[in-house]
Design a protein around this motif. Structure first.
Motif, PDB file in Angstrom:
ATOM      1  N   LEU A   1     -47.191  60.982  33.698  1.00  0.00           N
ATOM      2  CA  LEU A   1     -46.840  60.965  32.277  1.00  0.00           C
ATOM      3  C   LEU A   1     -48.037  60.538  31.428  1.00  0.00           C
ATOM      4  CD1 LEU A   1     -43.240  59.450  32.440  1.00  0.00           C
ATOM      5  CD2 LEU A   1     -43.862  61.801  31.851  1.00  0.00           C
ATOM      6  N   GLY A   2     -48.860  59.627  31.966  1.00  0.00           N
ATOM      7  CA  GLY A   2     -50.083  59.257  31.254  1.00  0.00           C
ATOM      8  C   GLY A   2     -51.007  60.442  31.065  1.00  0.00           C
ATOM      9  N   VAL A   3     -51.119  61.251  32.103  1.00  0.00           N
ATOM     10  CA  VAL A   3     -51.927  62.473  32.008  1.00  0.00           C
ATOM     11  C   VAL A   3     -51.380  63.394  30.922  1.00  0.00           C
ATOM     12  CG1 VAL A   3     -52.488  64.621  33.226  1.00  0.00           C
ATOM     13  CG2 VAL A   3     -52.809  62.430  34.366  1.00  0.00           C
ATOM     14  N   MET A   4     -50.052  63.523  30.843  1.00  0.00           N
ATOM     15  CA  MET A   4     -49.445  64.376  29.817  1.00  0.00           C
ATOM     16  C   MET A   4     -49.770  63.880  28.409  1.00  0.00           C
ATOM     17  SD  MET A   4     -47.787  67.025  30.944  1.00  0.00           S
ATOM     18  CE  MET A   4     -46.597  67.384  29.644  1.00  0.00           C
ATOM     19  N   VAL A   5     -49.726  62.554  28.207  1.00  0.00           N
ATOM     20  CA  VAL A   5     -50.052  62.005  26.892  1.00  0.00           C
ATOM     21  C   VAL A   5     -51.501  62.318  26.526  1.00  0.00           C
ATOM     22  CG1 VAL A   5     -50.328  59.885  25.543  1.00  0.00           C
ATOM     23  CG2 VAL A   5     -48.336  60.159  27.033  1.00  0.00           C
ATOM     24  N   LEU A   6     -52.415  62.080  27.457  1.00  0.00           N
ATOM     25  CA  LEU A   6     -53.834  62.311  27.176  1.00  0.00           C
ATOM     26  C   LEU A   6     -54.131  63.801  26.995  1.00  0.00           C
ATOM     27  CD1 LEU A   6     -55.445  59.689  29.567  1.00  0.00           C
ATOM     28  CD2 LEU A   6     -55.177  59.564  27.080  1.00  0.00           C
ATOM     29  N   LYS A   7     -53.417  64.663  27.722  1.00  0.00           N
ATOM     30  CA  LYS A   7     -53.588  66.106  27.503  1.00  0.00           C
ATOM     31  C   LYS A   7     -53.131  66.492  26.100  1.00  0.00           C
ATOM     32  CE  LYS A   7     -53.337  68.007  32.204  1.00  0.00           C
ATOM     33  NZ  LYS A   7     -52.563  68.887  33.127  1.00  0.00           N
ATOM     34  N   SER A   8     -52.019  65.919  25.647  1.00  0.00           N
ATOM     35  CA  SER A   8     -51.537  66.210  24.297  1.00  0.00           C
ATOM     36  C   SER A   8     -52.531  65.728  23.250  1.00  0.00           C
ATOM     37  CB  SER A   8     -50.173  65.541  24.072  1.00  0.00           C
ATOM     38  OG  SER A   8     -49.165  66.155  24.839  1.00  0.00           O
ATOM     39  N   TYR A   9     -53.055  64.539  23.457  1.00  0.00           N
ATOM     40  CA  TYR A   9     -54.054  63.961  22.552  1.00  0.00           C
ATOM     41  C   TYR A   9     -55.290  64.849  22.467  1.00  0.00           C
ATOM     42  CZ  TYR A   9     -58.142  60.822  21.852  1.00  0.00           C
ATOM     43  OH  TYR A   9     -59.330  60.253  21.487  1.00  0.00           O
ATOM     44  N   LEU A  10     -55.819  65.249  23.623  1.00  0.00           N
ATOM     45  CA  LEU A  10     -57.025  66.070  23.658  1.00  0.00           C
ATOM     46  C   LEU A  10     -56.768  67.473  23.113  1.00  0.00           C
ATOM     47  CD1 LEU A  10     -58.327  64.917  27.133  1.00  0.00           C
ATOM     48  CD2 LEU A  10     -59.431  64.465  24.932  1.00  0.00           C
ATOM     49  N   SER A  11     -55.622  68.038  23.433  1.00  0.00           N
ATOM     50  CA  SER A  11     -55.289  69.375  22.929  1.00  0.00           C
ATOM     51  C   SER A  11     -55.187  69.365  21.410  1.00  0.00           C
ATOM     52  CB  SER A  11     -53.973  69.859  23.544  1.00  0.00           C
ATOM     53  OG  SER A  11     -54.080  69.980  24.950  1.00  0.00           O
TER      54      SER A  11
ATOM     55  N   ALA B   1     -59.634  69.633  33.833  1.00  0.00           N
ATOM     56  CA  ALA B   1     -58.931  68.550  34.530  1.00  0.00           C
ATOM     57  C   ALA B   1     -57.793  69.093  35.380  1.00  0.00           C
ATOM     58  CB  ALA B   1     -58.402  67.537  33.518  1.00  0.00           C
ATOM     59  N   THR B   2     -57.069  70.087  34.844  1.00  0.00           N
ATOM     60  CA  THR B   2     -55.939  70.658  35.592  1.00  0.00           C
ATOM     61  C   THR B   2     -56.425  71.460  36.790  1.00  0.00           C
ATOM     62  OG1 THR B   2     -54.772  70.833  33.478  1.00  0.00           O
ATOM     63  CG2 THR B   2     -53.777  71.929  35.362  1.00  0.00           C
ATOM     64  N   LEU B   3     -57.498  72.232  36.613  1.00  0.00           N
ATOM     65  CA  LEU B   3     -58.059  72.986  37.741  1.00  0.00           C
ATOM     66  C   LEU B   3     -58.564  72.049  38.833  1.00  0.00           C
ATOM     67  CD1 LEU B   3     -60.016  75.781  35.831  1.00  0.00           C
ATOM     68  CD2 LEU B   3     -57.931  76.063  37.192  1.00  0.00           C
ATOM     69  N   ALA B   4     -59.190  70.939  38.415  1.00  0.00           N
ATOM     70  CA  ALA B   4     -59.646  69.947  39.393  1.00  0.00           C
ATOM     71  C   ALA B   4     -58.466  69.351  40.146  1.00  0.00           C
ATOM     72  CB  ALA B   4     -60.440  68.842  38.691  1.00  0.00           C
ATOM     73  N   ALA B   5     -57.345  69.136  39.433  1.00  0.00           N
ATOM     74  CA  ALA B   5     -56.147  68.601  40.082  1.00  0.00           C
ATOM     75  C   ALA B   5     -55.577  69.586  41.102  1.00  0.00           C
ATOM     76  CB  ALA B   5     -55.092  68.260  39.031  1.00  0.00           C
ATOM     77  N   VAL B   6     -55.627  70.874  40.785  1.00  0.00           N
ATOM     78  CA  VAL B   6     -55.168  71.901  41.742  1.00  0.00           C
ATOM     79  C   VAL B   6     -55.988  71.820  43.026  1.00  0.00           C
ATOM     80  CG1 VAL B   6     -54.947  74.373  42.183  1.00  0.00           C
ATOM     81  CG2 VAL B   6     -54.337  73.459  39.951  1.00  0.00           C
ATOM     82  N   ALA B   7     -57.317  71.758  42.869  1.00  0.00           N
ATOM     83  CA  ALA B   7     -58.196  71.700  44.043  1.00  0.00           C
ATOM     84  C   ALA B   7     -57.985  70.413  44.828  1.00  0.00           C
ATOM     85  CB  ALA B   7     -59.651  71.819  43.597  1.00  0.00           C
ATOM     86  N   ALA B   8     -57.864  69.286  44.119  1.00  0.00           N
ATOM     87  CA  ALA B   8     -57.674  67.996  44.790  1.00  0.00           C
ATOM     88  C   ALA B   8     -56.353  67.962  45.542  1.00  0.00           C
ATOM     89  CB  ALA B   8     -57.726  66.871  43.759  1.00  0.00           C
ATOM     90  N   ASN B   9     -55.309  68.530  44.942  1.00  0.00           N
ATOM     91  CA  ASN B   9     -53.995  68.532  45.601  1.00  0.00           C
ATOM     92  C   ASN B   9     -54.003  69.401  46.848  1.00  0.00           C
ATOM     93  OD1 ASN B   9     -51.070  67.795  45.463  1.00  0.00           O
ATOM     94  ND2 ASN B   9     -50.843  70.009  45.319  1.00  0.00           N
ATOM     95  N   ALA B  10     -54.649  70.573  46.759  1.00  0.00           N
ATOM     96  CA  ALA B  10     -54.726  71.459  47.923  1.00  0.00           C
ATOM     97  C   ALA B  10     -55.514  70.800  49.056  1.00  0.00           C
ATOM     98  CB  ALA B  10     -55.374  72.785  47.525  1.00  0.00           C
ATOM     99  N   LEU B  11     -56.636  70.162  48.709  1.00  0.00           N
ATOM    100  CA  LEU B  11     -57.433  69.474  49.727  1.00  0.00           C
ATOM    101  C   LEU B  11     -56.663  68.306  50.329  1.00  0.00           C
ATOM    102  CD1 LEU B  11     -60.131  69.076  51.197  1.00  0.00           C
ATOM    103  CD2 LEU B  11     -60.890  67.659  49.268  1.00  0.00           C
TER     104      LEU B  11
ATOM    105  N   MET C   1     -55.612  61.082  36.024  1.00  0.00           N
ATOM    106  CA  MET C   1     -55.490  60.061  34.982  1.00  0.00           C
ATOM    107  C   MET C   1     -56.832  59.361  34.759  1.00  0.00           C
ATOM    108  SD  MET C   1     -53.375  58.414  32.923  1.00  0.00           S
ATOM    109  CE  MET C   1     -53.230  56.840  32.081  1.00  0.00           C
ATOM    110  N   GLY C   2     -57.475  58.980  35.852  1.00  0.00           N
ATOM    111  CA  GLY C   2     -58.764  58.306  35.740  1.00  0.00           C
ATOM    112  C   GLY C   2     -59.805  59.170  35.059  1.00  0.00           C
ATOM    113  N   PHE C   3     -59.830  60.447  35.400  1.00  0.00           N
ATOM    114  CA  PHE C   3     -60.799  61.375  34.809  1.00  0.00           C
ATOM    115  C   PHE C   3     -60.616  61.459  33.292  1.00  0.00           C
ATOM    116  CE2 PHE C   3     -61.801  65.675  33.337  1.00  0.00           C
ATOM    117  CZ  PHE C   3     -63.117  65.803  33.748  1.00  0.00           C
ATOM    118  N   LEU C   4     -59.358  61.617  32.838  1.00  0.00           N
ATOM    119  CA  LEU C   4     -59.105  61.766  31.407  1.00  0.00           C
ATOM    120  C   LEU C   4     -59.334  60.463  30.645  1.00  0.00           C
ATOM    121  CD1 LEU C   4     -55.946  64.070  31.453  1.00  0.00           C
ATOM    122  CD2 LEU C   4     -58.306  64.695  30.901  1.00  0.00           C
ATOM    123  N   VAL C   5     -59.037  59.327  31.281  1.00  0.00           N
ATOM    124  CA  VAL C   5     -59.289  58.034  30.638  1.00  0.00           C
ATOM    125  C   VAL C   5     -60.791  57.857  30.404  1.00  0.00           C
ATOM    126  CG1 VAL C   5     -59.307  55.532  31.035  1.00  0.00           C
ATOM    127  CG2 VAL C   5     -57.213  56.838  31.418  1.00  0.00           C
ATOM    128  N   VAL C   6     -61.592  58.146  31.423  1.00  0.00           N
ATOM    129  CA  VAL C   6     -63.048  58.010  31.298  1.00  0.00           C
ATOM    130  C   VAL C   6     -63.579  58.968  30.233  1.00  0.00           C
ATOM    131  CG1 VAL C   6     -65.247  58.364  32.484  1.00  0.00           C
ATOM    132  CG2 VAL C   6     -63.379  57.149  33.638  1.00  0.00           C
TER     133      VAL C   6
END
Length: 451
Positions: free
Chosen positions: A145-155, A166-176, A208-213
């Motif tokens: 949910l934190g990621v969703m808030v920061l995505k809304s803020y950035l969008s 960030a979302t593409l990186a999450a896809v790759a990280a989840n698959a790995l 979450m960490g990526f978007l916070v930084v």
């Protein structure tokens, strides 16, 4: 003619510039769930069944809480357009607060889900496995949910490219993570279903960490995380008032399609399988309209912040036109190559393939009927959120989906000879009513503003 068209044409470039990365991020987010399904399907069918059950429960709880994150988008867009950086900070912080509080309140549902699954008639082994998944994955709702808030803020600040990355990186990280933890690679133990759960949590924390930084370093002027623990009651109330109807609207629409799957299951395994495939296909296309709906929210919020009622009207017509073009292309695709689309999900040697292709093609023909309606309702919702109108749309959506769509699906499927097609025609009726009502509310509201 050209002079009349010019005011609308100036909106198409910004819509595409903002919309393409947002559409890509929604498609990529959908790919994360698809990756879990495919990789657990390779591992074990029982594990897949448990993850589907647990994942559906997680998504329903998550999508309600996401209402607070989506409320941040129009509020930030309006504040930024009016030059109020303090309101941008206050709104985003309280979006994080509300999302965290909601996530904490949801944790008991994840921790004690086994009795709930059993009470709903699920097989004991599947219920226990699904509960294990949620015991591990459930706390991941907080960073998710934190990621969703920061995505809304950035969008809302038109930084949609970083949202896509960030979302593409999450896809790759989840698959790995799935590959390592489900199957026990790189010297780690084979965890199966539990590995998929751990991979989801790790992926959400990393995102979450990526978007916070990124937010802290690239936009230090907003100071989002400085004295984050201090509550702002006024901003808290504003985000809450706008967000809870969005969450319930999300629940109403999600529930509509969940109810359709339940009813399709009453018709048998093959109709249910074809239904699931057709839903995956339509959901992928729907992500395009969701991205355009986000664009509508942001652009409408910006116009509100500038007090630009003419720009609000012209921008609304432009984004509706783009969505309608996508819907038209989808109708052509669903009517001309349905077997090829469904065939992508069924093994060539599967003995049930001809039956599934036939049923799936019929369902996609029915889906073609509601492409314009589905596009209209989600874009209208985006426009209404942009002008901070969420309560009446929530009531209308609930009535359209549950007062009309679900009963119509049941009656057409089980009291006529239509069967599964009747379920999809009921969906079309509910979505069409929602789209017509919400479009009418937006344009009537615009007329009252004197645009």
């Amino acid at each position: 003619m050209r002079a009349r068209f010019r005011p609308f044409a100036r909106h198409f470039g910004p819509i595409l510039a903002l919309g393409l990365p947002l559409i890509g991020s929604h498609v990529a987010q959908f790919a994360i769930n698809l990756t879990d399904t495919v990789m657990l399907g390779w591992y074990d069918v029982q594990a897949l069944a448990a993850q589907v059950l647990a994942g559906s429960a997680f998504f329903v709880i998550f999508i309600v809480g996401a209402g607070f994150a989506w409320a941040v988008m129009p509020l930030v867009a309006t504040a930024e357009a009016s030059g109020d950086a303090q309101a941008v900070r206050r709104t985003t912080r309280m979006g994080l607060w509300l999302s965290a509080l909601y996530g904490i309140l949801a944790l008991p549902l994840f921790a004690f889900s086994a009795p709930i699954f059993r009470a709903l008639g699920q097989e004991p082994e599947i219920a226990e496995a699904a509960a294990l998944y949620l015991w591990i994955a459930g706390p991941g709702i907080l960073p998710a949910l934190g990621v969703m808030v920061l995505k809304s803020y950035l969008s809302a600040l038109e930084r949609a490219r970083i949202v896509l990355l960030a979302t593409l990186a999450a896809v790759a990280a989840n698959a790995l993570g799935n590959w390592i933890l489900i199957f026990g690679r790189l010297g780690l133990p084979e965890l199966g279903l539990a590995g998929a759960a751990w991979s989801s949590v790790i992926t959400q924390l990393v995102a979450m960490g990526f978007l916070v930084v990124y937010a802290a370093r690239v936009m230090p002027e907003h100071a989002l995380f400085r004295r984050l623990w201090r509550i702002d009651t006024e901003a808290f109330a504003t985000v809450f008032r706008l967000g809870w109807p969005i969450g319930l609207t999300n629940l109403a629409e999600t529930g509509l399609f969940s109810a359709s799957a339940l009813m399709m299951g009453w018709l048998g395994a093959l109709p249910l399988a074809a239904h699931g495939i057709a839903l995956n296909i339509t959901a992928t296309v729907f992500m395009v309209h969701v991205g355009l709906s986000n664009v509508a929210t942001i652009r409408a919020g910006q116009a509100m912040g500038r007090g630009d009622h003419a720009g609000l009207r012209e921008g609304a017509l432009a984004v509706i036109a783009v969505s309608a073009l996508v819907a038209a292309a989808t109708v052509v695709m669903f009517l001309t190559v349905p077997e090829q689309l469904v065939g992508l999900f069924v093994a060539p040697g599967d003995p049930d393939r001809p039956a599934i292709l036939a049923i799936g093609a019929t369902l996609l023909a029915a889906a073609a009927l509601f492409q314009f309606a589905d596009a209209a309702q989600v874009v209208a919702l985006g426009l209404l959120r942009g002008v901070q109108d969420t309560r009446v749309p929530m009531l209308w959506a609930t009535f359209s989906y549950w007062g009309v769509g679900v009963p119509a699906s049941y009656l057409l499927a089980f009291h006529t000879a239509l069967g599964g097609v009747g379920i999809w025609l009921g969906l079309a009726l509910g979505l069409g009513l929602a789209g017509a009502g919400m479009m009418a509310r937006f344009w009537l509201g615009l007329a009252r503003r004197g645009s």
